[in-house]
Design a protein around this motif. Structure first.
Motif, mmCIF file in Angstrom:
data_model
loop_
_atom_site.group_PDB
_atom_site.id
_atom_site.type_symbol
_atom_site.label_atom_id
_atom_site.label_comp_id
_atom_site.label_asym_id
_atom_site.label_seq_id
_atom_site.Cartn_x
_atom_site.Cartn_y
_atom_site.Cartn_z
ATOM 1 N N ASN A 94 1.207 -12.359 8.667
ATOM 2 C CA ASN A 94 1.271 -11.060 8.137
ATOM 3 C C ASN A 94 0.312 -10.285 8.885
ATOM 4 O OD1 ASN A 94 3.333 -11.601 6.193
ATOM 5 N ND2 ASN A 94 1.576 -12.295 4.664
ATOM 6 N N SER A 95 0.674 -8.757 8.934
ATOM 7 C CA SER A 95 -0.129 -8.034 9.487
ATOM 8 C C SER A 95 -1.140 -7.420 8.320
ATOM 9 C CB SER A 95 0.415 -6.767 10.123
ATOM 10 O OG SER A 95 1.423 -6.135 9.429
ATOM 11 N N TRP A 96 -2.069 -6.673 8.483
ATOM 12 C CA TRP A 96 -3.061 -6.151 7.602
ATOM 13 C C TRP A 96 -2.214 -5.145 6.791
ATOM 14 C CZ3 TRP A 96 -4.186 -1.002 7.320
ATOM 15 C CH2 TRP A 96 -4.197 -0.507 8.767
ATOM 16 N N SER A 97 -1.428 -4.333 7.394
ATOM 17 C CA SER A 97 -0.507 -3.323 6.922
ATOM 18 C C SER A 97 0.122 -3.915 5.806
ATOM 19 C CB SER A 97 -0.113 -2.293 7.878
ATOM 20 O OG SER A 97 0.767 -3.084 8.734
ATOM 21 N N SER A 98 1.075 -4.970 6.087
ATOM 22 C CA SER A 98 1.904 -5.460 5.123
ATOM 23 C C SER A 98 1.235 -5.901 3.915
ATOM 24 C CB SER A 98 2.909 -6.509 5.915
ATOM 25 O OG SER A 98 2.017 -7.764 6.410
ATOM 26 N N VAL A 99 0.123 -6.701 4.233
ATOM 27 C CA VAL A 99 -0.732 -7.388 3.173
ATOM 28 C C VAL A 99 -1.282 -6.119 2.141
ATOM 29 C CG1 VAL A 99 -2.855 -8.640 2.559
ATOM 30 C CG2 VAL A 99 -1.421 -9.314 4.283
ATOM 31 N N THR A 100 -1.703 -5.082 2.974
ATOM 32 C CA THR A 100 -2.200 -4.075 2.000
ATOM 33 C C THR A 100 -1.184 -3.336 1.238
ATOM 34 O OG1 THR A 100 -4.085 -3.674 3.752
ATOM 35 C CG2 THR A 100 -3.625 -1.850 2.142
ATOM 36 N N SER A 101 -0.071 -3.246 1.763
ATOM 37 C CA SER A 101 0.960 -2.302 0.923
ATOM 38 C C SER A 101 1.494 -3.286 -0.190
ATOM 39 C CB SER A 101 2.067 -2.078 1.849
ATOM 40 O OG SER A 101 2.983 -3.081 2.285
ATOM 41 N N ALA A 102 1.493 -4.760 -0.052
ATOM 42 C CA ALA A 102 2.005 -5.698 -1.086
ATOM 43 C C ALA A 102 0.923 -5.642 -1.957
ATOM 44 C CB ALA A 102 1.911 -7.317 -0.370
ATOM 45 N N VAL A 103 -0.245 -5.509 -1.801
ATOM 46 C CA VAL A 103 -1.591 -5.646 -2.886
ATOM 47 C C VAL A 103 -1.232 -4.415 -3.495
ATOM 48 C CG1 VAL A 103 -3.670 -5.469 -3.049
ATOM 49 C CG2 VAL A 103 -3.018 -7.118 -1.620
ATOM 50 N N VAL A 104 -1.026 -3.212 -3.142
ATOM 51 C CA VAL A 104 -0.876 -1.908 -3.813
ATOM 52 C C VAL A 104 0.370 -2.051 -4.738
ATOM 53 C CG1 VAL A 104 -0.404 0.434 -3.623
ATOM 54 C CG2 VAL A 104 -1.918 -0.483 -1.910
ATOM 55 N N VAL A 105 1.370 -2.561 -4.323
ATOM 56 C CA VAL A 105 2.697 -2.581 -5.098
ATOM 57 C C VAL A 105 2.433 -3.714 -6.130
ATOM 58 C CG1 VAL A 105 4.976 -3.172 -5.043
ATOM 59 C CG2 VAL A 105 4.257 -2.003 -3.258
ATOM 60 N N ALA A 106 1.758 -4.971 -5.862
ATOM 61 C CA ALA A 106 1.725 -5.842 -6.738
ATOM 62 C C ALA A 106 0.667 -5.315 -7.826
ATOM 63 C CB ALA A 106 1.012 -7.194 -6.147
ATOM 64 N N ALA A 107 -0.365 -4.490 -7.239
ATOM 65 C CA ALA A 107 -1.256 -4.135 -8.553
ATOM 66 C C ALA A 107 -0.683 -3.056 -9.340
ATOM 67 C CB ALA A 107 -2.547 -3.525 -7.591
ATOM 68 N N GLY A 108 0.021 -2.042 -8.857
ATOM 69 C CA GLY A 108 0.703 -1.200 -9.607
ATOM 70 C C GLY A 108 1.560 -1.919 -10.700
ATOM 71 N N CYS A 109 2.401 -2.845 -10.205
ATOM 72 C CA CYS A 109 3.371 -3.486 -11.202
ATOM 73 C C CYS A 109 2.515 -4.146 -12.414
ATOM 74 C CB CYS A 109 4.137 -4.448 -10.321
ATOM 75 S SG CYS A 109 5.230 -3.950 -9.489
ATOM 76 N N SER A 110 1.270 -4.818 -11.867
ATOM 77 C CA SER A 110 0.540 -5.553 -13.009
ATOM 78 C C SER A 110 -0.079 -4.776 -13.722
ATOM 79 C CB SER A 110 -0.631 -6.269 -12.086
ATOM 80 O OG SER A 110 0.029 -7.238 -11.214
ATOM 81 N N ILE A 111 -0.569 -3.589 -13.500
ATOM 82 C CA ILE A 111 -1.222 -2.599 -14.399
ATOM 83 C C ILE A 111 -0.201 -1.893 -15.336
ATOM 84 C CG2 ILE A 111 -2.220 -0.052 -14.450
ATOM 85 C CD1 ILE A 111 -3.679 -0.938 -11.590
ATOM 86 N N TYR A 112 0.976 -1.814 -14.567
ATOM 87 C CA TYR A 112 1.975 -1.020 -15.647
ATOM 88 C C TYR A 112 2.592 -2.286 -16.703
ATOM 89 C CZ TYR A 112 6.598 0.711 -17.054
ATOM 90 O OH TYR A 112 7.544 1.028 -17.916
ATOM 91 N N LEU A 113 2.710 -3.501 -16.181
ATOM 92 C CA LEU A 113 2.930 -4.660 -17.228
ATOM 93 C C LEU A 113 1.997 -4.903 -18.232
ATOM 94 C CD1 LEU A 113 4.796 -7.182 -14.961
ATOM 95 C CD2 LEU A 113 5.575 -5.686 -16.771
ATOM 96 N N LEU A 114 0.372 -4.694 -17.780
ATOM 97 C CA LEU A 114 -0.534 -4.952 -18.752
ATOM 98 C C LEU A 114 -0.876 -3.662 -19.916
ATOM 99 C CD1 LEU A 114 -3.245 -6.468 -16.419
ATOM 100 C CD2 LEU A 114 -1.972 -7.409 -18.153
ATOM 101 N N CYS A 115 -0.473 -2.302 -19.293
ATOM 102 C CA CYS A 115 -0.547 -1.282 -20.102
ATOM 103 C C CYS A 115 0.752 -1.248 -20.973
ATOM 104 C CB CYS A 115 -0.682 0.117 -19.455
ATOM 105 S SG CYS A 115 -2.366 0.082 -18.635
ATOM 106 N N GLY A 116 1.732 -1.579 -20.570
ATOM 107 C CA GLY A 116 3.055 -1.357 -21.259
ATOM 108 C C GLY A 116 3.631 -0.236 -21.156
#
Length: 117
Positions: A94-116
């Motif tokens: 993986n390149s750093w840009s693909s990992v960074t974008s994946a972390v941002v998307v996963a974090a956004g989804c996790s925050i949304y799921l945790l907050c409801g």
């Protein structure tokens, strides 16, 4: 109403039939036997085939049983899941840009799921 497994069987049978028909028109020499048909296939080809089959089965069940919010979050998490598993399953770095974008998307989804919603 047809059972979801019957619907999937019909869909996969139709797709396989049309793929073979296209192959018969485009490259009929590949239909002369199993060796000719599988010529050029690699381990990655079979791995992709299995992953696509499982993805189709999972998506059909998600569309039938999940609500729209769950479907959207699951679709968003598909990209990060591919990015994080590809180095282990396919040996593709993986390149750093693909990992960074994946972390941002996963974090956004996790925050949304945790907050409801």
């Amino acid at each position: 109403k047809l059972d979801i497994n019957v619907q999937n069987a019909i869909l996969y049978s139709a797709c396989g039939t049309f793929a073979i028909l296209l192959l018969a028109v485009d490259e009929p020499s590949h239909l002369t036997g199993p060796t000719a048909f599988f010529h050029g296939f690699t381990r990655g080809t079979f791995f992709t085939l299995i992953l696509q089959a499982f993805a189709g089965l999972i998506v059909s069940r998600m569309l039938k049983y999940a609500d729209s919010v769950t479907k959207t979050v699951a679709c968003c998490l598909r990209g990060p899941a591919v990015v994080f598993t590809s180095p282990y399953l396919l040996g593709i770095p993986n390149s750093w840009s693909s990992v960074t974008s994946a972390v941002v998307v996963a974090a956004g989804c996790s925050i949304y799921l945790l907050c409801g919603p």
